[in-house]
Design a protein around this motif. Structure first.
Motif, PDB file in Angstrom:
ATOM      1  N   SER A  43       0.821  -1.200   0.000  1.00 50.86           N
ATOM      2  CA  SER A  43       0.000   0.000   0.000  1.00 50.86           C
ATOM      3  C   SER A  43       0.860   1.258   0.000  1.00 50.86           C
ATOM      4  O   SER A  43       0.572   2.226  -0.714  1.00 50.86           O
ATOM      5  N   ALA A  44       1.929   1.245   0.780  1.00 53.12           N
ATOM      6  CA  ALA A  44       2.809   2.419   0.868  1.00 53.12           C
ATOM      7  C   ALA A  44       3.459   2.713  -0.478  1.00 53.12           C
ATOM      8  O   ALA A  44       3.475   3.868  -0.944  1.00 53.12           O
ATOM      9  N   ALA A  46       2.504   1.675  -3.439  1.00 57.46           N
ATOM     10  CA  ALA A  46       1.469   2.030  -4.418  1.00 57.46           C
ATOM     11  C   ALA A  46       1.123   3.521  -4.334  1.00 57.46           C
ATOM     12  O   ALA A  46       0.870   4.171  -5.349  1.00 57.46           O
ATOM     13  N   ARG A  47       1.146   4.071  -3.124  1.00 58.35           N
ATOM     14  CA  ARG A  47       0.880   5.504  -2.958  1.00 58.35           C
ATOM     15  C   ARG A  47       1.981   6.343  -3.615  1.00 58.35           C
ATOM     16  O   ARG A  47       1.704   7.361  -4.255  1.00 58.35           O
ATOM     17  N   VAL A  48       3.245   5.911  -3.444  1.00 61.57           N
ATOM     18  CA  VAL A  48       4.355   6.640  -4.059  1.00 61.57           C
ATOM     19  C   VAL A  48       4.213   6.594  -5.584  1.00 61.57           C
ATOM     20  O   VAL A  48       4.359   7.620  -6.272  1.00 61.57           O
ATOM     21  N   ALA A  50       1.527   6.179  -7.340  1.00 62.90           N
ATOM     22  CA  ALA A  50       0.370   6.958  -7.786  1.00 62.90           C
ATOM     23  C   ALA A  50       0.745   8.431  -7.942  1.00 62.90           C
ATOM     24  O   ALA A  50       0.347   9.087  -8.920  1.00 62.90           O
ATOM     25  N   GLU A  51       1.540   8.957  -6.997  1.00 62.86           N
ATOM     26  CA  GLU A  51       1.955  10.353  -7.121  1.00 62.86           C
ATOM     27  C   GLU A  51       2.959  10.522  -8.256  1.00 62.86           C
ATOM     28  O   GLU A  51       2.942  11.523  -8.973  1.00 62.86           O
ATOM     29  N   MET A 280       4.629   6.425   6.131  1.00 60.06           N
ATOM     30  CA  MET A 280       3.697   6.244   5.024  1.00 60.06           C
ATOM     31  C   MET A 280       2.340   5.719   5.487  1.00 60.06           C
ATOM     32  O   MET A 280       1.361   5.764   4.746  1.00 60.06           O
ATOM     33  N   ALA A 283      -2.026   9.188   6.744  1.00 59.03           N
ATOM     34  CA  ALA A 283      -2.742   9.635   5.543  1.00 59.03           C
ATOM     35  C   ALA A 283      -2.225  10.962   5.020  1.00 59.03           C
ATOM     36  O   ALA A 283      -2.308  11.237   3.815  1.00 59.03           O
ATOM     37  N   PRO A 287       3.698  11.212  -0.135  1.00 53.82           N
ATOM     38  CA  PRO A 287       4.441   9.969  -0.414  1.00 53.82           C
ATOM     39  C   PRO A 287       5.761  10.176  -1.141  1.00 53.82           C
ATOM     40  O   PRO A 287       6.797   9.668  -0.705  1.00 53.82           O
TER      41      PRO A 287
END
Length: 447
Positions: A43-44, A46-48, A50-51, A280, A283, A287
């Motif tokens: 999840s962590a 994936a957030r990076v 995405a940005e 991370m 919220a 990220p």
């Protein structure tokens, strides 16, 4: 094309995704599947990603899963970047070895053997699942010890697995920069095993420029390897060793520095990475900024104990640029998928390239790459001092593979005892006792 990244929750995954974002040509990767056993890490990262991909119209779609078979189905390429036992395992590997007065680095010496014994059975399982679910996929192996793990996987996948390391690339770029050459245009004569190789020449326009560097005291001492090994020793060798050879050429000093350090590299990364993933989990954490900040610190402290042993202080800013393993991976995929021929330093089966090793031994050498895969280039013979190290370490790797296949404790002891950096059979036995007590993943070593 679909790319599956095993170890998709790993910290360096954004480097790979960043390289993919720069590829807009036909036949590019359009879907990335991240696989990891740790859903929180997935999840962590994936957030990076995405940005990173925000605002890029053709950014590859990213999905994540903890199911290996789901991740592999339909893959065209598989990046294997797993860490069996996590950073906790690496920190333990270093601690147990240093308690015996020997090196515990994750790819070299006792630590590398312990890591290999844990990793080879898992990597072999992964190779079998790839063969069953994605038989046409190419596997690009980043998992350490890279040469050993690539050789283990090649026993299942043959030449469809290729190992990558950024150390030779980084070394070649640094030497080219000092000589005022374009590293993308130069021919780099590099040969050895993973983390055990030598740059023996850098050819521009058909002429070897390395003698010019070796004759220039000031230039020779102006970059990372020159400061690490010292100009006098480099001239004696007539070559520039991979930085990991510092563990062999200055072993006593390296072990002393590691034992005197406040904490080992593994323990440092364990704390650093735990802090990143903890951050991370909030919220409101930005990220990409958090990732870049952590990466900069990680690169700046790379091989700090060795530099301490050599008395050379912190790394220069020019030396902080990585070898760009993600760029090598992208070039490899392009060459295979689009037949865009490339020359890359890779870990592949020997096929007669080095006469002192058999055909199936994985070596690290320049390769021509095209749609049919990576083909090692014939290289000049190694000098005897290098032959001794290469054959001794390859012999150790073969004992690790034999122990992983048979579950033989005696063979595992033999692997430790035969390594050039382990000085006693009694120490080898104590090392294996310490590692099996620490790592449940070594419980298979019984007979």
């Amino acid at each position: 094309m679909k790319l599956t990244i095993l170890g998709g929750g790993g910290f360096r995954v954004p480097l790979v995704y960043g390289a993919l974002l720069g590829d807009h040509a036909e036949g590019r990767v359009t879907h990335v599947t991240l696989h990891d056993l740790d859903a929180g890490r997935l999840s962590a990262i994936a957030r990076v990603l995405a940005e990173q991909g925000a605002g890029v119209p053709d950014a590859p779609v990213v999905t994540a899963t903890t199911d290996l078979d789901e991740a592999l189905r339909g893959a065209d390429f598989v990046f294997s970047a797993i860490r069996v036992g996590g950073l906790e395992g690496r920190a333990a590997d270093e601690r147990i070895a240093l308690a015996e007065g020997v090196l515990g680095q994750e790819t070299v010496g006792a630590g590398g053997i312990a890591y290999g014994l844990r990793t080879v059975p898992v990597a072999t399982h992964v190779a079998r699942r790839v063969a069953a679910l994605a038989p046409d996929a190419w596997v690009i192996n980043f998992t350490n010890p890279a040469g050993l793990v690539t050789e283990a996987m090649s026993r299942v996948l043959g030449d469809r697995v290729v190992g990558i390391c950024d150390s030779p690339v980084g070394l070649g770029r640094r030497v080219a920069r000092i000589l005022g050459a374009d590293p993308d245009e130069a021919w780099i004569d590099y040969v050895g095993l993973n983390h055990l190789g030598w740059l023996r020449g850098l050819h521009v326009g058909g002429r070897d420029q390395l003698p010019r560097l070796l004759a220039d005291e000031q230039a020779l001492g102006s970059f990372e390897e020159g400061r690490l090994f010292g100009p006098e020793w480099l001239r004696s060798l007539g070559a520039i060793p991979n930085e990991y050879l510092h563990y062999y050429y200055f072993n006593r000093e390296a072990v002393h520095a590691y034992r005197q350090a406040e904490r080992t590299r593994g323990a440092y990364l364990l704390d650093q990475q735990a802090g990143f993933y903890r951050e991370m989990g909030k919220a409101d954490t930005p990220p990409l900024a958090a990732w870049h900040r952590t990466l900069a610190d990680r690169e700046a402290t790379y091989m700090a104990a060795n530099r301490e042993a050599a008395g050379i202080g912190e790394r220069d800013e020019e030396d902080l640029e990585s070898g760009g393993y993600e760029k090598v991976a992208l070039a490899l995929m392009r060459a295979v998928a689009r037949n865009e021929r490339a020359t890359l330093i890779l870990n592949v089966r020997n096929r007669g390239t080095l006469s002192v090793l058999d055909a199936d031994a994985v070596v690290e050498v320049p390769c021509f790459v095209d749609a049919t895969g990576a083909h090692p280039v014939t290289v000049a013979p190694l000098p005897y001092h290098a032959v001794g190290l290469v054959t001794a370490v390859k012999g150790v790797e073969r004992e690790v593979l034999a122990a992983a296949e048979s579950g033989s404790r005696a063979t595992a002891v033999k692997a430790f005892a035969l390594h050039p950096l382990v000085d006693s059979v009694a120490v080898a036995r104590r090392l294996l006792d310490g590692y099996t007590d620490e790592h449940p993943g070594l419980a298979y070593l019984r007979s």
